[in-house]
Design an enzyme around this catalytic site. Structure first.
Site, PDB file in Angstrom:
ATOM      1  N   GLU A 184       0.955  -1.186  -0.200  1.00 57.17           N
ATOM      2  CA  GLU A 184       0.035  -0.049  -0.176  1.00 57.17           C
ATOM      3  C   GLU A 184       0.786   1.128   0.242  1.00 57.17           C
ATOM      4  OE1 GLU A 184      -3.214  -0.289   2.471  1.00 57.17           O
ATOM      5  OE2 GLU A 184      -3.693   2.049   3.242  1.00 57.17           O
ATOM      6  N   ARG A 185       0.599   2.291  -0.779  1.00 57.31           N
ATOM      7  CA  ARG A 185       0.884   3.575  -0.970  1.00 57.31           C
ATOM      8  C   ARG A 185       2.371   2.905  -1.254  1.00 57.31           C
ATOM      9  NH1 ARG A 185      -2.929   5.935  -2.252  1.00 57.31           N
ATOM     10  NH2 ARG A 185      -4.442   6.158  -0.541  1.00 57.31           N
ATOM     11  N   ASN A 227      -3.311  -1.748   7.364  1.00 52.44           N
ATOM     12  CA  ASN A 227      -4.414  -2.550   7.073  1.00 52.44           C
ATOM     13  C   ASN A 227      -4.108  -3.188   7.020  1.00 52.44           C
ATOM     14  OD1 ASN A 227      -5.711   0.778   7.141  1.00 52.44           O
ATOM     15  ND2 ASN A 227      -4.743   0.461   4.698  1.00 52.44           N
ATOM     16  N   GLU A 308     -10.397   5.250   9.514  1.00 48.85           N
ATOM     17  CA  GLU A 308     -11.224   4.647   7.733  1.00 48.85           C
ATOM     18  C   GLU A 308     -11.358   3.729   7.729  1.00 48.85           C
ATOM     19  OE1 GLU A 308      -7.380   7.209   5.547  1.00 48.85           O
ATOM     20  OE2 GLU A 308      -6.510   5.018   5.769  1.00 48.85           O
ATOM     21  N   ARG A 353     -11.018  17.058  10.083  1.00 53.86           N
ATOM     22  CA  ARG A 353     -10.867  15.858  10.335  1.00 53.86           C
ATOM     23  C   ARG A 353      -9.578  16.346  11.163  1.00 53.86           C
ATOM     24  NH1 ARG A 353      -9.378  12.949   5.376  1.00 53.86           N
ATOM     25  NH2 ARG A 353      -7.998  12.566   5.753  1.00 53.86           N
ATOM     26  N   ASP A 382      -2.699  14.469   7.365  1.00 60.96           N
ATOM     27  CA  ASP A 382      -1.845  12.624   6.103  1.00 60.96           C
ATOM     28  C   ASP A 382      -1.076  12.654   5.102  1.00 60.96           C
ATOM     29  OD1 ASP A 382      -2.251  10.843   5.789  1.00 60.96           O
ATOM     30  OD2 ASP A 382      -3.828  10.542   4.091  1.00 60.96           O
ATOM     31  N   GLU A 404       5.116   9.280  13.693  1.00 54.35           N
ATOM     32  CA  GLU A 404       5.422   8.549  12.445  1.00 54.35           C
ATOM     33  C   GLU A 404       5.472   9.299  11.309  1.00 54.35           C
ATOM     34  OE1 GLU A 404       1.426   6.003  12.120  1.00 54.35           O
ATOM     35  OE2 GLU A 404       2.048   6.814  10.337  1.00 54.35           O
ATOM     36  N   GLU A 410       4.033   8.992  -0.795  1.00 56.92           N
ATOM     37  CA  GLU A 410       2.605   8.849  -0.854  1.00 56.92           C
ATOM     38  C   GLU A 410       1.775  10.589  -1.615  1.00 56.92           C
ATOM     39  OE1 GLU A 410      -0.817   7.996   2.057  1.00 56.92           O
ATOM     40  OE2 GLU A 410      -2.032   8.257   0.412  1.00 56.92           O
ATOM     41  N   HIS A 538      -3.850  19.103   0.411  1.00 56.72           N
ATOM     42  CA  HIS A 538      -5.375  17.988   0.026  1.00 56.72           C
ATOM     43  C   HIS A 538      -5.214  18.102  -1.452  1.00 56.72           C
ATOM     44  CE1 HIS A 538      -6.516  13.581   0.549  1.00 56.72           C
ATOM     45  NE2 HIS A 538      -5.913  13.695   1.565  1.00 56.72           N
TER      46      HIS A 538
HETATM   47  C1  GCU Z   1      -3.059   8.019   4.351  1.00 53.46           C
HETATM   48  C2  GCU Z   1      -3.079   6.504   2.788  1.00 53.46           C
HETATM   49  C3  GCU Z   1      -3.264   5.055   3.045  1.00 53.46           C
HETATM   50  C4  GCU Z   1      -2.744   4.438   4.718  1.00 53.46           C
HETATM   51  C5  GCU Z   1      -3.109   5.639   6.001  1.00 53.46           C
HETATM   52  C6  GCU Z   1      -3.110   5.675   7.422  1.00 53.46           C
HETATM   53  O1  GCU Z   1      -4.880   7.995   4.413  1.00 53.46           O
HETATM   54  O2  GCU Z   1      -3.682   6.756   2.019  1.00 53.46           O
HETATM   55  O3  GCU Z   1      -3.338   4.167   1.803  1.00 53.46           O
HETATM   56  O4  GCU Z   1      -3.987   3.801   5.098  1.00 53.46           O
HETATM   57  O5  GCU Z   1      -2.497   6.956   6.063  1.00 53.46           O
HETATM   58  O6  GCU Z   1      -1.627   5.816   7.642  1.00 53.46           O
HETATM   59  O7  GCU Z   1      -3.779   4.612   8.174  1.00 53.46           O
END
Ligand code: GCU
Length: 720
Positions: A184-185, A227, A308, A353, A382, A404, A410, A538
């Site tokens: 992811e990313r 995730n 999310e 947010r 973000d 973090e 990204e 964004h």
């Molecule tokens: C961003 C990112 C996601 C990731 C999320 C996170 O939104 O686009 O892909 O899951 O950060 O840090 O949990």
């Protein structure tokens, strides 16, 4: 005489391969020493290496010294079986060498802590020995890497002592790697974890990965995506993880996994994942015990919960502390920890947010167990090209907070654009929080010097993948490097770190240094300018986050670009003062009171906190509209300048790396122009004013730019 042709051919091909530098060796590319005097010194040191003990970390040191010796001197080192006779270079721990260190010296080294080291010359009975001394075998490995770096960068001097120690306890990479090897990313190929072939097959890359991390002092790694997939907690997967943990251990690297909060339901056949439920608690306890059985030094869990769409304690009316503490209880008998993320975005919240993390975590201050760290992104939105520091830093007093950062770019051009992130991280780390005391900085919270927390953490979302050069863009390596160095010492200067990386990566030539340094140090500001200047944020396309999409609407009310820039015929920007969302008030009063006035807000954050008229007068005397235009255009110009500079190095850099970077800079310029043209054309529809005279006028029409340009961009996460 035998036919030597195949051998010669082989040598020829091999040499050819070395010249075509593919970047695989990272900053650990030990090239022949060019200076005769240094070569002589190093040759002597490498001709008599004496190890004061035996352990797996020393085996690694030995291998590294052999690699280095072959690279530096084109020969293998020799070892001495005796510490005096024939020995020149001593390798050991403080305890092993105690008889040669005075009491005061011992105490000084000891004070550097478990991972601290000292290197320098020890004179014994009139003879000089150069010593690499750590407080532990892994610290001795750190001393070795530092020693080798000094040779590589031509700064080694036997008469100078050097000691160093880590300022942050956990210096950690977070891989957002899925079990199917997509990342992811991730923009540099697939995951380097070959789950399918583990545990039977050990990819040599695992070792090079560990070497690279240890050379930076990175000592922890979370292998899987936040995730999370619960399967990683299955016994057969833990067997695979064990192989990696065993490889990483002598490099001082601890393994963590991401824990899916709903695992008790998905794999434990329970009906609930309620953290206060006895069966749920037992499920986790048993899993954790099973993991420690296989991996006795397992680090613990990294958790994304109630964000999310990820499952979490809120489903059961419990809060983050109750969720985290339940896992912390299962881990604490083994010394493990929970890293609980403060990146919480729920579907429901439709107010700013920006405020959500503080709203959820401030009331829980003091409620987390000691073995919990709350991991906070550098800013409240973000990983935007530029964000002010996250207001949670300084807002809590009795919660361990970790940083973090995102190494994978990204929102910063991914693996296509050259953006050195060291300067951006330095800006965040050196920000004053004013809380709890007036002199507090973000760095002081992260390393515990201001916050007094014992458990400290800096995490970076990895940019590593199966691409031959690891990071896709060669300069992505500089971000991995800079992350490691700033995690080791958050007060290090990003400029100094860039100099170090350039020397290790490109050698000694002065012009190469100055030009590449200039490129690196201007690159972040350039990207901010052509993407999101003056506090805009964004504005990127919805799913890929690569190219511009300031026009993107639809979906959730709080996720559109329109929501963030709020452009209308009157002005632009997000009012976060008390007349708007009030998010500014989450900062210390020294900041919130000052920045409530746009004239006293740093212009780089202006539209982050204020909605202002197009004719608002900027410090330069220009109107806001003009200044937006100048920033976008300035970003494009710097991108072009970066390529001009790079091209002047054509004959001084090997052709493979030269052309790789050159081609990508070409794309970067096109992207910068695309960002500028489309964004300015779009904002002009609101501003209804002419472009400033001095800028290059955006070409084309807006509809053209709105077409979907990157439908198959890599690293996109599945829909949630
Ligand atoms: C961003 C990112 C996601 C990731 C999320 C996170 O939104 O686009 O892909 O899951 O950060 O840090 O949990």
């Amino acid at each position: 005489m035998k036919n030597l042709f195949p051998l010669i051919l082989c040598l020829f091909l091999f040499t050819g391969h070395i010249q075509a530098n593919d970047g695989y060796k990272l900053w650990l590319d030990y090239q022949p020493i060019e200076h005769a005097e240094l070569e002589q010194t190093v040759s002597e040191l490498f001709s008599g290496i004496y190890f004061y003990g035996e352990n797996p970390s020393y085996d690694i040191i030995q291998k590294e010294l052999e690699l280095a010796s072959q690279g530096f001197l084109n020969k293998m080192p020799s070892y001495s079986s005796e510490r005096f006779q024939g020995a020149n270079l001593w390798v050991g721990t403080r305890e092993e060498l105690s008889q040669f260190l005075g009491l005061e010296h011992q105490a000084k080294i000891k004070a550097l802590g478990e991972e601290g080291y000292w290197r320098g010359t020890i004179i014994h009975e009139g003879k000089n020995y150069y010593a690499l001394i750590g407080n532990s075998p892994v610290a001795t490995l750190y001393a070795t890497f530092d020693f080798l770096k000094s040779i590589q960068s031509n700064t080694f001097d036997g008469s100078i002592e050097k000691s160093d120690f880590q300022k942050v306890k956990l210096r950690m990479l977070n891989h957002w790697d899925n079990l199917d090897r997509t990342v992811e990313r991730g923009y540099s190929g697939f995951s380097i974890w070959d789950w399918h072939r583990l545990p039977g097959y050990v990819d040599p890359r695992y070792i090079d990965y560990a070497r690279a991390n240890a050379s930076l002092g990175i000592n922890a790694v979370s292998l899987t995506n936040v995730n999370a997939n619960a399967w990683i907690l299955r016994e057969d997967f833990v067997e695979k993880v064990k192989v990696l943990a065993d490889i990483f251990r002598p490099y001082g690297i601890q393994v963590f996994l991401t824990a899916r909060f709903s695992a008790p339901i998905e794999m434990g056949n329970l009906e609930t994942a309620d953290p206060l439920d006895k069966q749920v608690q037992n499920f986790w306890k048993e899993r954790v015990d099973m993991i420690y059985e296989a991996i006795p030094d397992f680090g613990g869990f990294l958790v994304k919960a109630n964000s999310e769409g990820q499952p979490g304690p809120h489903e059961y009316g419990r809060n983050h502390a109750e969720g985290a503490n339940m896992l912390a209880d299962a881990l604490s008998p083994h010394g493990g920890i929970v890293i609980w993320r403060a990146f919480v975005y729920s579907h429901e919240i439709d107010e700013d947010r920006h405020k959500q993390a503080n709203l959820e975590f401030e009331p829980l201050d003091g409620k987390f167990q000691d073995n919990v760290i709350v991991q906070v992104k550098n800013g409240a939105i973000d990983f935007q090209p530029r964000e002010p520091f996250h207001p949670l830093f300084g807002a809590v007093k009795e919660t361990n907070l970790g940083m973090e950062f995102q190494i994978t770019q990204e929102y910063l051009g991914q693996a296509t654009q050259l953006v050195y992130l060291g300067t951006m991280w330095e800006e965040i780390l050196q920000s004053k929080t004013y809380r709890p005391t007036a002199s507090n900085t973000v760095a002081g919270i992260i390393d515990g010097s201001d916050s007094k927390q014992n458990l400290t953490l800096m995490a970076g979302v990895s940019n590593i993948g199966t691409d031959r050069n690891w990071t896709g863009h060669l300069f992505g390596q500089s971000n991995w490097y800079a992350f490691g160095q700033l995690a080791w010492d958050p007060d290090r200067s990003a400029e100094e770190v860039s100099e170090e990386w350039i020397k290790l990566t490109f050698g000694q030539k002065a012009e190469v240094h100055s030009k590449i340094k200039e490129i690196m140090l201007t690159s972040h500001e350039a990207a901010v300018n052509y993407m999101t200047p003056l506090g805009l944020h964004h504005l990127m396309g919805r799913s890929h986050h690569y190219g511009p999409g300031p026009w993107v609407e639809g979906g959730r009310a709080d996720w559109t670009s329109l929501y963030y820039h709020r452009a209308d015929s009157l002005g632009i920007g997000f009012d976060r003062t008390e007349t708007g969302s009030g998010a500014l008030e989450q900062y210390a009063s020294e900041i919130s009171q000052k920045w409530t006035n746009p004239k006293q807000t740093p212009e780089k954050f202006l539209l982050w906190f204020h909605h202002l008229p197009w004719d608002y007068e900027m410090q330069s005397g220009n109107t806001l509209w003009e200044e937006i235009g100048l920033h976008y255009d300035g970003g494009v110009k710097t991108a072009r300048e970066m390529r001009t500079q790079w091209r002047q190095l054509e004959n001084q850099i090997d052709s493979a790396r030269f052309s790789h970077v050159d081609q990508l800079l070409g794309i970067q310029i096109e992207e910068a122009e695309w960002w500028r043209n489309s964004s300015l054309l779009y904002f002009q529809t609101f501003a209804d004013r002419p472009f400033p005279e001095s800028i290059e006028k955006p070409e084309g029409d807006l509809e053209f730019y709105k077409q979907q340009r990157f439908p198959f961009a890599p690293g996109i996460r599945p829909n949630w």
